[in-house]
Design a protein around this motif. Sequence first.
Motif, PDB file in Angstrom:
ATOM      1  N   LYS A 161      33.562  36.826-126.371  1.00 47.50           N
ATOM      2  CA  LYS A 161      34.419  35.780-125.196  1.00 47.50           C
ATOM      3  C   LYS A 161      33.373  34.888-124.950  1.00 47.50           C
ATOM      4  CE  LYS A 161      38.051  39.958-126.277  1.00 47.50           C
ATOM      5  NZ  LYS A 161      38.123  41.010-125.461  1.00 47.50           N
ATOM      6  N   ALA A 162      32.525  34.401-125.703  1.00 45.08           N
ATOM      7  CA  ALA A 162      31.562  33.450-124.308  1.00 45.08           C
ATOM      8  C   ALA A 162      32.449  31.851-123.670  1.00 45.08           C
ATOM      9  CB  ALA A 162      30.304  33.428-124.999  1.00 45.08           C
ATOM     10  N   HIS A 163      31.820  32.196-123.009  1.00 40.45           N
ATOM     11  CA  HIS A 163      32.148  30.243-122.655  1.00 40.45           C
ATOM     12  C   HIS A 163      31.226  29.720-121.816  1.00 40.45           C
ATOM     13  CE1 HIS A 163      32.888  32.371-117.856  1.00 40.45           C
ATOM     14  NE2 HIS A 163      33.216  33.192-118.885  1.00 40.45           N
ATOM     15  N   PRO A 164      31.297  28.339-121.470  1.00 40.07           N
ATOM     16  CA  PRO A 164      30.066  27.556-120.895  1.00 40.07           C
ATOM     17  C   PRO A 164      30.344  27.932-119.273  1.00 40.07           C
ATOM     18  CG  PRO A 164      31.582  26.252-121.682  1.00 40.07           C
ATOM     19  CD  PRO A 164      31.700  27.434-122.383  1.00 40.07           C
ATOM     20  N   SER A 165      28.760  27.783-119.550  1.00 39.81           N
ATOM     21  CA  SER A 165      28.807  27.999-117.737  1.00 39.81           C
ATOM     22  C   SER A 165      27.569  26.858-117.402  1.00 39.81           C
ATOM     23  CB  SER A 165      28.827  29.424-116.805  1.00 39.81           C
ATOM     24  OG  SER A 165      27.506  29.758-117.751  1.00 39.81           O
ATOM     25  N   GLY A 166      26.966  27.068-116.542  1.00 42.01           N
ATOM     26  CA  GLY A 166      25.524  26.720-116.671  1.00 42.01           C
ATOM     27  C   GLY A 166      25.230  25.628-114.742  1.00 42.01           C
ATOM     28  N   GLY A 167      24.064  25.286-114.676  1.00 38.34           N
ATOM     29  CA  GLY A 167      23.694  24.634-113.247  1.00 38.34           C
ATOM     30  C   GLY A 167      22.620  23.769-113.261  1.00 38.34           C
ATOM     31  N   GLU A 168      22.255  23.587-112.285  1.00 39.14           N
ATOM     32  CA  GLU A 168      20.867  22.464-112.300  1.00 39.14           C
ATOM     33  C   GLU A 168      19.220  23.478-111.988  1.00 39.14           C
ATOM     34  OE1 GLU A 168      20.766  19.672-110.300  1.00 39.14           O
ATOM     35  OE2 GLU A 168      21.943  18.006-110.743  1.00 39.14           O
ATOM     36  N   ASP A 169      18.289  23.427-112.739  1.00 36.68           N
ATOM     37  CA  ASP A 169      17.212  23.895-112.087  1.00 36.68           C
ATOM     38  C   ASP A 169      16.945  23.483-111.003  1.00 36.68           C
ATOM     39  OD1 ASP A 169      15.360  26.074-112.404  1.00 36.68           O
ATOM     40  OD2 ASP A 169      15.632  26.339-114.585  1.00 36.68           O
ATOM     41  N   LEU A 170      15.595  23.930-110.951  1.00 37.43           N
ATOM     42  CA  LEU A 170      14.761  23.326-109.249  1.00 37.43           C
ATOM     43  C   LEU A 170      14.119  21.833-109.801  1.00 37.43           C
ATOM     44  CD1 LEU A 170      12.042  26.509-109.307  1.00 37.43           C
ATOM     45  CD2 LEU A 170      13.718  25.880-107.412  1.00 37.43           C
ATOM     46  N   ASP A 171      14.009  21.604-111.209  1.00 34.02           N
ATOM     47  CA  ASP A 171      13.781  20.195-111.812  1.00 34.02           C
ATOM     48  C   ASP A 171      15.115  19.415-111.594  1.00 34.02           C
ATOM     49  OD1 ASP A 171      14.100  21.394-113.780  1.00 34.02           O
ATOM     50  OD2 ASP A 171      12.761  20.438-115.067  1.00 34.02           O
ATOM     51  N   GLY A 172      16.065  20.062-111.170  1.00 34.42           N
ATOM     52  CA  GLY A 172      16.769  18.962-111.812  1.00 34.42           C
ATOM     53  C   GLY A 172      17.662  18.701-112.685  1.00 34.42           C
ATOM     54  N   VAL A 173      17.157  19.471-113.748  1.00 28.95           N
ATOM     55  CA  VAL A 173      17.590  19.732-115.058  1.00 28.95           C
ATOM     56  C   VAL A 173      18.791  20.503-115.242  1.00 28.95           C
ATOM     57  CG1 VAL A 173      17.433  20.149-117.434  1.00 28.95           C
ATOM     58  CG2 VAL A 173      15.766  18.810-116.605  1.00 28.95           C
ATOM     59  N   THR A 174      20.155  20.096-116.142  1.00 30.47           N
ATOM     60  CA  THR A 174      21.377  20.290-116.122  1.00 30.47           C
ATOM     61  C   THR A 174      20.344  21.423-117.668  1.00 30.47           C
ATOM     62  OG1 THR A 174      22.550  18.773-115.137  1.00 30.47           O
ATOM     63  CG2 THR A 174      23.713  20.692-116.656  1.00 30.47           C
ATOM     64  N   VAL A 175      20.832  23.159-117.027  1.00 31.07           N
ATOM     65  CA  VAL A 175      20.761  23.749-117.723  1.00 31.07           C
ATOM     66  C   VAL A 175      21.970  24.560-118.175  1.00 31.07           C
ATOM     67  CG1 VAL A 175      19.108  26.268-118.259  1.00 31.07           C
ATOM     68  CG2 VAL A 175      18.723  24.393-116.433  1.00 31.07           C
ATOM     69  N   GLY A 176      22.717  24.674-119.632  1.00 33.68           N
ATOM     70  CA  GLY A 176      23.249  25.070-120.544  1.00 33.68           C
ATOM     71  C   GLY A 176      23.106  27.083-120.289  1.00 33.68           C
ATOM     72  N   THR A 177      24.104  27.228-120.141  1.00 36.10           N
ATOM     73  CA  THR A 177      23.794  29.233-120.587  1.00 36.10           C
ATOM     74  C   THR A 177      25.867  28.883-120.672  1.00 36.10           C
ATOM     75  OG1 THR A 177      24.695  29.001-117.726  1.00 36.10           O
ATOM     76  CG2 THR A 177      22.350  29.095-118.367  1.00 36.10           C
ATOM     77  N   VAL A 178      25.416  30.180-120.776  1.00 34.79           N
ATOM     78  CA  VAL A 178      27.253  30.927-121.482  1.00 34.79           C
ATOM     79  C   VAL A 178      26.786  32.383-120.523  1.00 34.79           C
ATOM     80  CG1 VAL A 178      26.417  30.576-123.373  1.00 34.79           C
ATOM     81  CG2 VAL A 178      25.994  32.863-122.869  1.00 34.79           C
ATOM     82  N   ALA A 179      28.001  32.253-120.252  1.00 35.80           N
ATOM     83  CA  ALA A 179      28.771  34.209-119.045  1.00 35.80           C
ATOM     84  C   ALA A 179      29.790  34.802-120.612  1.00 35.80           C
ATOM     85  CB  ALA A 179      29.697  33.399-118.750  1.00 35.80           C
ATOM     86  N   SER A 180      29.647  35.519-120.522  1.00 35.87           N
ATOM     87  CA  SER A 180      29.971  36.415-121.297  1.00 35.87           C
ATOM     88  C   SER A 180      30.736  37.983-121.007  1.00 35.87           C
ATOM     89  CB  SER A 180      29.640  36.471-122.848  1.00 35.87           C
ATOM     90  OG  SER A 180      30.238  37.696-123.668  1.00 35.87           O
ATOM     91  N   GLU A 181      31.193  38.426-120.775  1.00 40.19           N
ATOM     92  CA  GLU A 181      31.520  40.026-120.099  1.00 40.19           C
ATOM     93  C   GLU A 181      30.631  40.589-121.890  1.00 40.19           C
ATOM     94  OE1 GLU A 181      31.648  43.340-117.938  1.00 40.19           O
ATOM     95  OE2 GLU A 181      32.193  40.811-117.096  1.00 40.19           O
TER      96      GLU A 181
END
Length: 243
Positions: A138-158
């Motif tokens: 039941k994963a869904h995409p999340s993400g955010g920016e790291d220190l260098d401004g790169v958008t990091v693709g992450t997942v959230a899953s209970e």
Amino acid sequence: MWRFVFLALTSLLAIAAAPAVTLKTPPPLAERNAALPRIAAPVTLETARINDALDRLDHRWRHYMAECDESARGQDMEGSTDRSAEVTLNRGGLLSLVTRFDVYCGGAHPSEGGYALVYDLTTGRPVNWIALLGPGLKAHPSGGEDLDGVTVGTVASEPLRALYLARLGDAHDATWRGECGAALADGVLDFILWPDAKTRTLQIQAWGLPHVIKGCAEPVGLTVHDLKRLGVDARLIEAIQGP
């Protein structure tokens, strides 16, 4: 129906049997700042696409190094950046890189960051983690920016969150569980993921946490047995399991 099954199996076998690419290591970007590796062969549209992405990431890091130095000098301090890059898997149609960095750009304390880059060599694009993990997690995409401004693709899953916390808790004593465990359990966790050929595991690590608890978020390795039980896509399992 049978034609579809045959084509799916043919595609799966082609990906699992895909040879490793040949990599080259560019010169460091600066002292203690590794460049990301590049694909030397084969030269295809797909591998060129990956190299272009790695070029952009190195360009972003060069820019960040200059920004960090300028920020520190503006506070009459000496800035520093330290970036490493590791190839964690290169087989089965996948190329996985993990970059880690420690920086000091002024202020009260240094910072750390990093992310995983996992590419599908058949497309030249980042893997689709939601598809590879399968519906059971039941994963869904999340993400955010790291220190260098790169958008990091992450997942959230209970389910992944519950497994991560349980494995970390089992690996530590009651003191750790009362401090780190409680802090990690307090809220949603976003994960970076990468396959690791040495341990034959899928590594998962909580990402984007506040500085005070970043050290609590150690990587956890999910074995091939775990992945089969969780219903993860066979392509990923085959690549991790290897020959």
